[in-house]
Design a protein around this motif. Structure first.
Motif, PDB file in Angstrom:
ATOM      1  N   TRP A  81       0.616  -1.528  -0.046  1.00 52.76           N
ATOM      2  CA  TRP A  81      -0.022  -0.307  -0.131  1.00 52.76           C
ATOM      3  C   TRP A  81       0.610   1.620  -0.262  1.00 52.76           C
ATOM      4  O   TRP A  81       0.337   2.463   0.061  1.00 52.76           O
ATOM      5  N   ASN A  82       1.960   1.256  -0.051  1.00 51.46           N
ATOM      6  CA  ASN A  82       2.651   2.150   0.339  1.00 51.46           C
ATOM      7  C   ASN A  82       2.617   2.872   0.651  1.00 51.46           C
ATOM      8  O   ASN A  82       2.987   3.862   1.049  1.00 51.46           O
ATOM      9  N   LYS A  83       2.883   2.361   2.586  1.00 51.15           N
ATOM     10  CA  LYS A  83       2.446   3.779   3.376  1.00 51.15           C
ATOM     11  C   LYS A  83       3.445   3.015   4.699  1.00 51.15           C
ATOM     12  O   LYS A  83       2.826   2.332   5.223  1.00 51.15           O
ATOM     13  N   HIS A  84       4.026   4.070   4.925  1.00 55.89           N
ATOM     14  CA  HIS A  84       5.693   3.372   5.706  1.00 55.89           C
ATOM     15  C   HIS A  84       5.559   4.824   6.920  1.00 55.89           C
ATOM     16  O   HIS A  84       6.271   4.379   8.109  1.00 55.89           O
ATOM     17  N   ASP A  85       4.760   5.533   6.815  1.00 60.05           N
ATOM     18  CA  ASP A  85       4.557   6.594   7.690  1.00 60.05           C
ATOM     19  C   ASP A  85       4.196   6.509   9.270  1.00 60.05           C
ATOM     20  O   ASP A  85       4.672   6.740   9.997  1.00 60.05           O
ATOM     21  N   THR A  86       3.726   5.149   9.559  1.00 60.59           N
ATOM     22  CA  THR A  86       3.078   4.665  10.789  1.00 60.59           C
ATOM     23  C   THR A  86       4.113   3.558  11.406  1.00 60.59           C
ATOM     24  O   THR A  86       3.996   3.253  12.618  1.00 60.59           O
ATOM     25  N   VAL A  87       3.986   2.839  10.556  1.00 61.49           N
ATOM     26  CA  VAL A  87       5.142   1.415  11.069  1.00 61.49           C
ATOM     27  C   VAL A  87       6.294   1.380  12.359  1.00 61.49           C
ATOM     28  O   VAL A  87       6.156   0.903  12.911  1.00 61.49           O
ATOM     29  N   GLY A  88       6.998   3.182  12.043  1.00 67.25           N
ATOM     30  CA  GLY A  88       7.669   3.673  12.904  1.00 67.25           C
ATOM     31  C   GLY A  88       7.803   3.272  14.625  1.00 67.25           C
ATOM     32  O   GLY A  88       7.623   3.357  15.320  1.00 67.25           O
ATOM     33  N   ILE A  89       5.748   4.269  14.529  1.00 70.27           N
ATOM     34  CA  ILE A  89       4.904   3.652  15.537  1.00 70.27           C
ATOM     35  C   ILE A  89       5.342   3.055  15.594  1.00 70.27           C
ATOM     36  O   ILE A  89       5.071   2.795  17.423  1.00 70.27           O
ATOM     37  N   ASP A  90       4.680   1.787  15.799  1.00 73.96           N
ATOM     38  CA  ASP A  90       4.047   0.823  15.559  1.00 73.96           C
ATOM     39  C   ASP A  90       5.356   0.114  16.742  1.00 73.96           C
ATOM     40  O   ASP A  90       5.321  -0.395  17.613  1.00 73.96           O
TER      41      ASP A  90
END
Length: 349
Positions: A81-90
């Motif tokens: 889904w080309n969404k990388h901005d939240t997994v670092g918070i995870d």
């Protein structure tokens, strides 16, 4: 001895798939991000061979508490889904919430980012999320490692691991030993599926024929499914400072049924009431689309409860008030009882 000159056929590290210049560029990109997370105790951070941290002097008998985790197969959705901005918070949340359950204040965090070919933009986005998570947890992003390993990962993919270290006063460490029948079980609301059960989440999405742009109650499914794990550190530390907290359980892999028993001594059981909190729409949808049984839902997902807190009945109202004042959604979701013979240590009724 004369210096050997490169021949027309000589190879470089870049020819082998490793771009040292890209790695250097990434370090420069993330330095300002890490700087925002600095706190008391940091003596030397990113850039050296090792990071230095001094345990704050407010601790008389500090006990260090450590945790490590990853993000799991939620990363597969980040890639597709080309969404990388939240997994670092995870990544930060999974470790700092774990050490929080023993009453520990997270002090510093390190990350490991591994890929086949380094995309500076993607890595900087991920690490930006890590820095944001550290700010939410009040801990310093003190170091890490970026490993570019050609042939180990397909282009566009990466893996993450995180490491948190915290401290708790030895006499104040929370271990569940004071929990007794009659105590109240409180539940703090989750922000979604957090980072667990995503192999099943992905299978259900495929079965439903859903896409990242599928409308989900006015939001794109992408944003609901990829919502980052809630970081409970600051509100829960406030509650610990003001009240007697007998036990904490971070609801991760294993869901409610497997995580709550980890803080209960033999002979005790937690009875949770499913009508005591509203299961978020995401879980209702996942259960319906996947035909998932109730027991399986409670074993795999947090079902809307990301952190469980056990307190004495006389403290419950005050703890709820403190947590709500700190911005948490909290409900009384159950009680501690004597465990019946051969009964599980946690049931949802």
């Amino acid at each position: 001895m004369s210096e050997q000159q490169p021949s027309a056929s000589s190879l470089t590290y870049r020819d082998a798939g490793v771009d040292i210049d890209a790695g250097d560029a990434l370090v420069e990109r993330i330095k300002p991000l890490a700087k925002r997370t600095m706190r008391e105790g940091v003596l030397a951070g990113i850039g050296g061979f090792g990071a230095l941290f001094e345990v704050p002097k407010k601790y008389r008998e500090p006990v260090l508490v450590s945790g490590t985790d990853g993000v799991g197969t939620k990363l597969r959705l980040a890639f597709s889904w080309n969404k990388h901005d939240t997994v670092g918070i995870d990544l930060v949340a999974m470790s700092v919430n774990d050490i929080l359950v023993q009453g520990a204040e997270p002090l510093f965090f390190l990350d490991y980012f591994a890929c086949g070919r380094l995309s500076v933009d993607t890595a900087a986005t991920v690490i930006g999320g890590i820095a944001q998570g550290c700010e939410l947890a009040g801990c310093a992003l003190i170091g890490g490692e970026t490993a570019e390993m050609p042939g180990m990962y397909p282009d566009g993919e990466y893996d993450l691991a995180g490491f948190a270290v915290g401290a708790v006063e030895k006499s104040l460490a929370i271990d569940g030993s004071k929990i007794q029948p009659g105590d109240v079980v409180l539940g703090l609301a989750s922000s979604g599926a957090h980072s667990n059960g995503y192999s099943l989440v992905r299978k259900i999405i495929d079965r439903a024929g859903a896409t990242p742009d599928t409308d989900f109650h006015g939001q794109a499914l992408r944003d609901v499914v990829m919502a980052p794990t809630r970081i409970y550190v600051k509100p829960v530390l406030q509650a610990i400072a003001k009240h007697e907290i007998k036990g904490l359980a971070h609801i991760t892999g294993g869901g409610l049924l497997d995580n709550v028993p980890r803080i209960l001594r033999p002979g005790l059981s937690a009875t949770l009431h499913r009508d005591a909190w509203k299961m978020p729409d995401l879980f209702t949808w996942l259960q319906a689309q996947g035909g998932v049984a109730d027991n399986e839902m409670h074993r795999v997902f947090n079902c809307g409860i990301g952190m469980v807190i056990v307190v004495g009945a006389q403290e419950a109202d005050a703890v709820i008030a403190t947590l709500r004042a700190a911005g948490e959604t909290v409900d009384r979701i159950g009680e501690i009882v004597d465990q019946a013979a051969d009964a599980p240590q946690t049931t949802v009724v």
